[in-house]
Every structure is written in structure tokens, then in C-alpha cells.
Scaffold this motif. Structure first.
Motif, mmCIF file in Angstrom:
data_model
loop_
_atom_site.group_PDB
_atom_site.id
_atom_site.type_symbol
_atom_site.label_atom_id
_atom_site.label_comp_id
_atom_site.label_asym_id
_atom_site.label_seq_id
_atom_site.Cartn_x
_atom_site.Cartn_y
_atom_site.Cartn_z
ATOM 1 N N ASN A 4 0.848 -1.184 0.000
ATOM 2 C CA ASN A 4 0.000 0.000 0.000
ATOM 3 C C ASN A 4 0.883 1.232 0.000
ATOM 4 N N SER A 5 1.863 1.269 -0.835
ATOM 5 C CA SER A 5 2.846 2.338 -0.892
ATOM 6 C C SER A 5 3.325 2.441 -2.324
ATOM 7 N N SER A 6 3.905 3.566 -2.664
ATOM 8 C CA SER A 6 4.393 3.728 -4.022
ATOM 9 C C SER A 6 5.789 3.145 -4.216
ATOM 10 N N VAL A 7 6.393 2.589 -3.170
ATOM 11 C CA VAL A 7 7.697 1.950 -3.298
ATOM 12 C C VAL A 7 7.497 0.584 -3.946
ATOM 13 N N GLN A 8 8.299 0.271 -4.939
ATOM 14 C CA GLN A 8 8.172 -0.993 -5.650
ATOM 15 C C GLN A 8 8.831 -2.126 -4.877
ATOM 16 N N VAL A 9 8.191 -3.284 -4.903
ATOM 17 C CA VAL A 9 8.699 -4.477 -4.238
ATOM 18 C C VAL A 9 8.830 -5.566 -5.292
ATOM 19 N N ALA A 10 9.961 -6.248 -5.302
ATOM 20 C CA ALA A 10 10.173 -7.306 -6.292
ATOM 21 C C ALA A 10 9.170 -8.429 -6.080
ATOM 22 N N PRO A 11 8.473 -8.874 -7.141
ATOM 23 C CA PRO A 11 7.432 -9.876 -6.994
ATOM 24 C C PRO A 11 7.951 -11.294 -6.807
ATOM 25 N N ASN A 12 9.153 -11.633 -7.266
ATOM 26 C CA ASN A 12 9.650 -12.994 -7.170
ATOM 27 C C ASN A 12 10.920 -13.030 -6.339
ATOM 28 N N ILE A 13 10.758 -13.280 -5.038
ATOM 29 C CA ILE A 13 11.914 -13.253 -4.157
ATOM 30 C C ILE A 13 12.731 -14.529 -4.236
ATOM 31 N N LEU A 56 0.600 -5.611 1.597
ATOM 32 C CA LEU A 56 1.415 -5.802 2.790
ATOM 33 C C LEU A 56 0.916 -4.879 3.886
ATOM 34 N N GLU A 57 0.856 -5.409 5.095
ATOM 35 C CA GLU A 57 0.519 -4.595 6.249
ATOM 36 C C GLU A 57 1.800 -4.352 7.024
ATOM 37 N N ASP A 58 1.804 -3.316 7.848
ATOM 38 C CA ASP A 58 2.968 -3.032 8.674
ATOM 39 C C ASP A 58 3.314 -4.256 9.520
ATOM 40 N N GLY A 59 4.591 -4.447 9.789
ATOM 41 C CA GLY A 59 5.030 -5.563 10.611
ATOM 42 C C GLY A 59 6.524 -5.757 10.493
ATOM 43 N N ILE A 60 7.008 -6.872 11.018
ATOM 44 C CA ILE A 60 8.429 -7.181 10.961
ATOM 45 C C ILE A 60 8.679 -8.049 9.732
ATOM 46 N N PHE A 61 9.600 -7.589 8.886
ATOM 47 C CA PHE A 61 9.878 -8.259 7.621
ATOM 48 C C PHE A 61 11.362 -8.560 7.476
ATOM 49 N N ALA A 62 11.653 -9.621 6.738
ATOM 50 C CA ALA A 62 13.012 -9.904 6.284
ATOM 51 C C ALA A 62 13.090 -9.374 4.860
ATOM 52 N N GLU A 96 12.420 5.796 0.059
ATOM 53 C CA GLU A 96 11.520 6.594 -0.767
ATOM 54 C C GLU A 96 11.474 6.040 -2.186
ATOM 55 N N PRO A 97 10.328 6.172 -2.859
ATOM 56 C CA PRO A 97 10.188 5.623 -4.203
ATOM 57 C C PRO A 97 11.180 6.210 -5.201
ATOM 58 N N SER A 98 11.558 7.454 -5.010
ATOM 59 C CA SER A 98 12.484 8.085 -5.942
ATOM 60 C C SER A 98 13.941 7.862 -5.549
ATOM 61 N N GLY A 99 14.151 7.182 -4.412
ATOM 62 C CA GLY A 99 15.509 6.946 -3.930
ATOM 63 C C GLY A 99 16.207 5.852 -4.721
ATOM 64 N N ASP A 100 17.473 5.662 -4.407
ATOM 65 C CA ASP A 100 18.275 4.672 -5.108
ATOM 66 C C ASP A 100 18.296 3.318 -4.415
ATOM 67 N N CYS A 101 17.511 3.124 -3.365
ATOM 68 C CA CYS A 101 17.521 1.873 -2.616
ATOM 69 C C CYS A 101 16.830 0.766 -3.410
ATOM 70 N N ASN A 102 17.524 -0.341 -3.597
ATOM 71 C CA ASN A 102 16.959 -1.516 -4.256
ATOM 72 C C ASN A 102 16.393 -2.415 -3.162
ATOM 73 N N LEU A 103 15.075 -2.481 -3.037
ATOM 74 C CA LEU A 103 14.395 -3.207 -1.966
ATOM 75 C C LEU A 103 13.770 -4.483 -2.494
ATOM 76 N N VAL A 104 14.073 -5.602 -1.827
ATOM 77 C CA VAL A 104 13.439 -6.883 -2.133
ATOM 78 C C VAL A 104 12.927 -7.445 -0.811
ATOM 79 N N ILE A 105 11.608 -7.474 -0.643
ATOM 80 C CA ILE A 105 11.018 -8.014 0.579
ATOM 81 C C ILE A 105 10.897 -9.522 0.425
ATOM 82 N N ILE A 106 11.495 -10.255 1.365
ATOM 83 C CA ILE A 106 11.450 -11.713 1.342
ATOM 84 C C ILE A 106 10.125 -12.194 1.918
ATOM 85 N N GLY A 107 9.729 -11.643 3.056
ATOM 86 C CA GLY A 107 8.471 -12.026 3.673
ATOM 87 C C GLY A 107 8.375 -11.516 5.100
ATOM 88 N N ARG A 108 7.242 -11.811 5.715
ATOM 89 C CA ARG A 108 6.974 -11.384 7.093
ATOM 90 C C ARG A 108 7.584 -12.393 8.069
#
Length: 118
Positions: A4-13, A56-62, A96-108
Motif C-alpha cells: 500500500n505504498s508507491s515503493v516498488q517491491v520485487a514480486p519474485n523473491i 502488505l501490512e505493517d510488521g516485521i519483515f526480512a 523513498e520511491p524516488s531513492g536509489d535503494c533496491n528493496l526486495v522483501i522476502i516475507g513477514r
């Protein structure tokens, strides 16, 4: 995965990690640092639910941030993701969505197991 954010998350971890899994298919990892002390102790075994979720809801993620494995509380905001360590000695930071951070969420993170040394 679409937060629920404009930051992109990789779909296939699964293409970026080879963690062992438990009998339910959840991933098994080790807490890499003390940033979540009080919630998850350093070197504790953690169980990660990596089943795809539409929201995704707020919580602790890897997750991986710029290739570094991390476990932190994430708060999904309209303008990014707030990263919240539990340990008071570490600062909160924002992805931030415009930042240079490459984010890949593995899971909760759904379980942590600490061993007591005697």
C-alpha cells in the motif's frame, strides 16, 4: 507483492535467496544483528512467511536493501516505507520511491526462536 505504498517491491523473491525451509514451506534464517533487540535477539533463528500477498501490512519483515539482508519493522506509508529498528541505539530511516535503494522483501517474520546459553 504490491504494498500500500508507491515503493516498488520485487514480486519474485525466490530468485534472490536460497534459505532453507520448514515443513510448511516457510523460510528459515538467522537474525543478522542486534537492531531488533527486545523483539528478536541477535543470532536467533527466525521463520519467514514468504507466501505472496497482494497487500502488505505493517510488521516485521526480512528483506534485502541494496543487497544487504535485514530484519526490521516496516511501516508502509503513501510516500515510502519507514524502517524502524527496535533497538534504541539505531535510527529510523525511510525508503523513498524516488531513492536509489533496491528493496526486495522476502516475507513477514512470523516466529523467532532464541537459544539460551548456560
Amino acid at each position: 507483492m504490491t504494498p500500500n505504498s508507491s515503493v516498488q517491491v520485487a514480486p519474485n523473491i525466490n530468485m534472490v535467496t536460497n534459505f532453507p525451509s520448514d515443513s510448511q514451506g516457510r523460510l528459515i534464517a538467522t537474525m543478522p544483528d542486534d537492531t531488533m533487540d527486545g523483539e528478536i535477539e541477535c543470532r536467533a533463528t527466525i521463520i519467514i512467511d514468504n507466501q505472496p500477498r497482494k497487500y502488505l501490512e505493517d510488521g516485521i519483515f526480512a528483506f534485502f536493501a541494496d543487497g544487504i539482508f535485514m530484519v526490521k519493522r516496516l511501516q508502509f506509508l503513501p510516500d515510502g516505507i519507514l524502517v524502524l529498528p527496535n533497538n534504541k541505539h539505531y535510527l529510523d530511516w525511510k525508503i523513498e520511491p524516488s531513492g536509489d535503494c533496491n528493496l526486495v522483501i522476502i516475507g513477514r517474520v512470523v516466529l523467532s526462536l532464541s537459544e539460551r546459553k548456560h
